[in-house]
Scaffold this motif. Structure first.
Motif, PDB file in Angstrom:
ATOM      1  N   VAL A  40       0.843  -1.201   0.000  1.00  0.00           N
ATOM      2  CA  VAL A  40       0.000   0.000   0.000  1.00  0.00           C
ATOM      3  C   VAL A  40       0.878   1.251   0.000  1.00  0.00           C
ATOM      4  N   ARG A  41       1.912   1.278   0.813  1.00  0.00           N
ATOM      5  CA  ARG A  41       2.785   2.455   0.930  1.00  0.00           C
ATOM      6  C   ARG A  41       3.662   2.660  -0.309  1.00  0.00           C
ATOM      7  N   LYS A  42       3.922   1.605  -1.071  1.00  0.00           N
ATOM      8  CA  LYS A  42       4.751   1.730  -2.286  1.00  0.00           C
ATOM      9  C   LYS A  42       3.970   2.264  -3.476  1.00  0.00           C
ATOM     10  N   LYS A  43       2.661   2.093  -3.446  1.00  0.00           N
ATOM     11  CA  LYS A  43       1.823   2.490  -4.570  1.00  0.00           C
ATOM     12  C   LYS A  43       1.446   3.969  -4.453  1.00  0.00           C
ATOM     13  N   LYS A  44       1.652   4.712  -5.519  1.00  0.00           N
ATOM     14  CA  LYS A  44       1.405   6.161  -5.517  1.00  0.00           C
ATOM     15  C   LYS A  44      -0.022   6.508  -5.089  1.00  0.00           C
ATOM     16  N   GLU A  45      -1.008   5.762  -5.598  1.00  0.00           N
ATOM     17  CA  GLU A  45      -2.412   6.070  -5.334  1.00  0.00           C
ATOM     18  C   GLU A  45      -2.818   5.804  -3.884  1.00  0.00           C
ATOM     19  N   THR A  46      -2.111   4.927  -3.195  1.00  0.00           N
ATOM     20  CA  THR A  46      -2.492   4.562  -1.831  1.00  0.00           C
ATOM     21  C   THR A  46      -1.414   4.904  -0.798  1.00  0.00           C
ATOM     22  N   LYS A  47      -0.403   5.604  -1.232  1.00  0.00           N
ATOM     23  CA  LYS A  47       0.735   5.913  -0.348  1.00  0.00           C
ATOM     24  C   LYS A  47       0.295   6.583   0.957  1.00  0.00           C
ATOM     25  N   ASN A  48      -0.676   7.484   0.884  1.00  0.00           N
ATOM     26  CA  ASN A  48      -1.119   8.233   2.064  1.00  0.00           C
ATOM     27  C   ASN A  48      -2.444   7.733   2.636  1.00  0.00           C
ATOM     28  N   LEU A  49      -2.864   6.556   2.223  1.00  0.00           N
ATOM     29  CA  LEU A  49      -4.113   5.979   2.705  1.00  0.00           C
ATOM     30  C   LEU A  49      -4.044   5.738   4.210  1.00  0.00           C
ATOM     31  N   PRO A  50      -5.045   6.207   4.970  1.00  0.00           N
ATOM     32  CA  PRO A  50      -5.052   5.909   6.404  1.00  0.00           C
ATOM     33  C   PRO A  50      -5.255   4.411   6.630  1.00  0.00           C
ATOM     34  N   VAL A  51      -4.375   3.805   7.422  1.00  0.00           N
ATOM     35  CA  VAL A  51      -4.433   2.373   7.688  1.00  0.00           C
ATOM     36  C   VAL A  51      -4.451   2.150   9.193  1.00  0.00           C
ATOM     37  N   MET A  52      -5.393   1.303   9.620  1.00  0.00           N
ATOM     38  CA  MET A  52      -5.464   0.890  11.007  1.00  0.00           C
ATOM     39  C   MET A  52      -5.180  -0.613  11.032  1.00  0.00           C
ATOM     40  N   ILE A  53      -4.337  -1.050  11.952  1.00  0.00           N
ATOM     41  CA  ILE A  53      -3.934  -2.454  12.040  1.00  0.00           C
ATOM     42  C   ILE A  53      -4.585  -3.114  13.250  1.00  0.00           C
ATOM     43  N   LEU A  54      -5.131  -4.313  13.023  1.00  0.00           N
ATOM     44  CA  LEU A  54      -5.640  -5.163  14.107  1.00  0.00           C
ATOM     45  C   LEU A  54      -4.560  -6.176  14.448  1.00  0.00           C
ATOM     46  N   THR A  55      -4.343  -6.436  15.719  1.00  0.00           N
ATOM     47  CA  THR A  55      -3.366  -7.456  16.079  1.00  0.00           C
ATOM     48  C   THR A  55      -3.616  -8.031  17.465  1.00  0.00           C
ATOM     49  N   GLY A  56      -3.326  -9.302  17.566  1.00  0.00           N
ATOM     50  CA  GLY A  56      -3.329  -9.977  18.850  1.00  0.00           C
ATOM     51  C   GLY A  56      -1.908 -10.286  19.272  1.00  0.00           C
ATOM     52  N   SER A  57      -0.959  -9.853  18.450  1.00  0.00           N
ATOM     53  CA  SER A  57       0.458 -10.145  18.692  1.00  0.00           C
ATOM     54  C   SER A  57       1.041  -9.251  19.779  1.00  0.00           C
ATOM     55  N   ASN A  58       1.931  -9.835  20.553  1.00  0.00           N
ATOM     56  CA  ASN A  58       2.710  -9.066  21.519  1.00  0.00           C
ATOM     57  C   ASN A  58       4.162  -8.963  21.075  1.00  0.00           C
ATOM     58  N   ASP A  59       4.429  -9.363  19.841  1.00  0.00           N
ATOM     59  CA  ASP A  59       5.782  -9.319  19.283  1.00  0.00           C
ATOM     60  C   ASP A  59       6.140  -7.865  18.981  1.00  0.00           C
ATOM     61  N   SER A  60       7.014  -7.297  19.802  1.00  0.00           N
ATOM     62  CA  SER A  60       7.350  -5.873  19.668  1.00  0.00           C
ATOM     63  C   SER A  60       8.027  -5.566  18.334  1.00  0.00           C
ATOM     64  N   ASN A  61       8.751  -6.520  17.751  1.00  0.00           N
ATOM     65  CA  ASN A  61       9.379  -6.292  16.449  1.00  0.00           C
ATOM     66  C   ASN A  61       8.337  -6.147  15.340  1.00  0.00           C
ATOM     67  N   LYS A  62       7.326  -7.019  15.345  1.00  0.00           N
ATOM     68  CA  LYS A  62       6.248  -6.927  14.350  1.00  0.00           C
ATOM     69  C   LYS A  62       5.505  -5.602  14.480  1.00  0.00           C
ATOM     70  N   ILE A  63       5.198  -5.247  15.707  1.00  0.00           N
ATOM     71  CA  ILE A  63       4.446  -4.019  15.953  1.00  0.00           C
ATOM     72  C   ILE A  63       5.258  -2.792  15.547  1.00  0.00           C
ATOM     73  N   ALA A  64       6.536  -2.791  15.870  1.00  0.00           N
ATOM     74  CA  ALA A  64       7.408  -1.670  15.482  1.00  0.00           C
ATOM     75  C   ALA A  64       7.487  -1.540  13.962  1.00  0.00           C
ATOM     76  N   LYS A  65       7.535  -2.669  13.248  1.00  0.00           N
ATOM     77  CA  LYS A  65       7.614  -2.633  11.782  1.00  0.00           C
ATOM     78  C   LYS A  65       6.393  -1.941  11.177  1.00  0.00           C
ATOM     79  N   VAL A  66       5.202  -2.247  11.685  1.00  0.00           N
ATOM     80  CA  VAL A  66       4.018  -1.610  11.098  1.00  0.00           C
ATOM     81  C   VAL A  66       3.902  -0.149  11.507  1.00  0.00           C
ATOM     82  N   ILE A  67       4.305   0.162  12.719  1.00  0.00           N
ATOM     83  CA  ILE A  67       4.247   1.568  13.152  1.00  0.00           C
ATOM     84  C   ILE A  67       5.162   2.427  12.290  1.00  0.00           C
ATOM     85  N   LYS A  68       6.303   1.887  11.889  1.00  0.00           N
ATOM     86  CA  LYS A  68       7.238   2.634  11.027  1.00  0.00           C
ATOM     87  C   LYS A  68       6.665   2.899   9.641  1.00  0.00           C
TER      88      LYS A  68
END
Length: 127
Positions: A40-68
């Motif tokens: 989504v972030r690589k595509k020009k048309e959707t680069k600035n699309l608001p995205v909300m993520i659902l997760t049950g994960s407590n993996d801080s690395n996964k969460i940090a990757k999406v926040i970035k």
């Protein structure tokens, strides 16, 4: 509102329909939420699309990757319905404000162009 069965289906719908915002699970079959977010972030048309993520994960690395990748917000599982509804409502309000600002910006540009491209005449009196 559109639904998708996995990340690949969600991305196909993003290419097919005009989408204002996306809520995606981090853990999905075929294409997970991080891969979807990256595309989504690589595509020009959707680069600035608001995205909300659902997760049950407590993996801080996964969460940090999406926040970035500039997500709007995160909804944690198990859900707290009132909190999640407020987060979704906030995202929807922001989308409404973006549309209003976009419409006002287009009007301003039209007025601006009309003024710049018009020739103004002044009648001088000899009195």
């Amino acid at each position: 509102m559109l639904g998708a069965i996995d990340g690949k289906d969600a991305f196909a719908k993003l290419e097919q329909y005009p989408i204002d915002g996306l809520i995606a699970d981090l853990e999905m079959p075929v294409m997970d939420g991080f891969e979807l977010l990256t595309k989504v972030r690589k595509k020009k048309e959707t680069k600035n699309l608001p995205v909300m993520i659902l997760t049950g994960s407590n993996d801080s690395n996964k969460i940090a990757k999406v926040i970035k990748h500039d997500i709007k917000d995160m909804i944690r599982k198990p859900y707290i319905v009132e909190e999640d509804l407020l987060k979704i409502d906030n995202m929807m309000n922001e989308l409404r404000y973006r549309k209003v600002i976009g419409e006002e910006r287009r009007k301003f540009e039209l007025y601006h162009d009309a003024i710049i491209n018009s020739t103004l005449y002044r009648k001088f009196s000899t009195d």
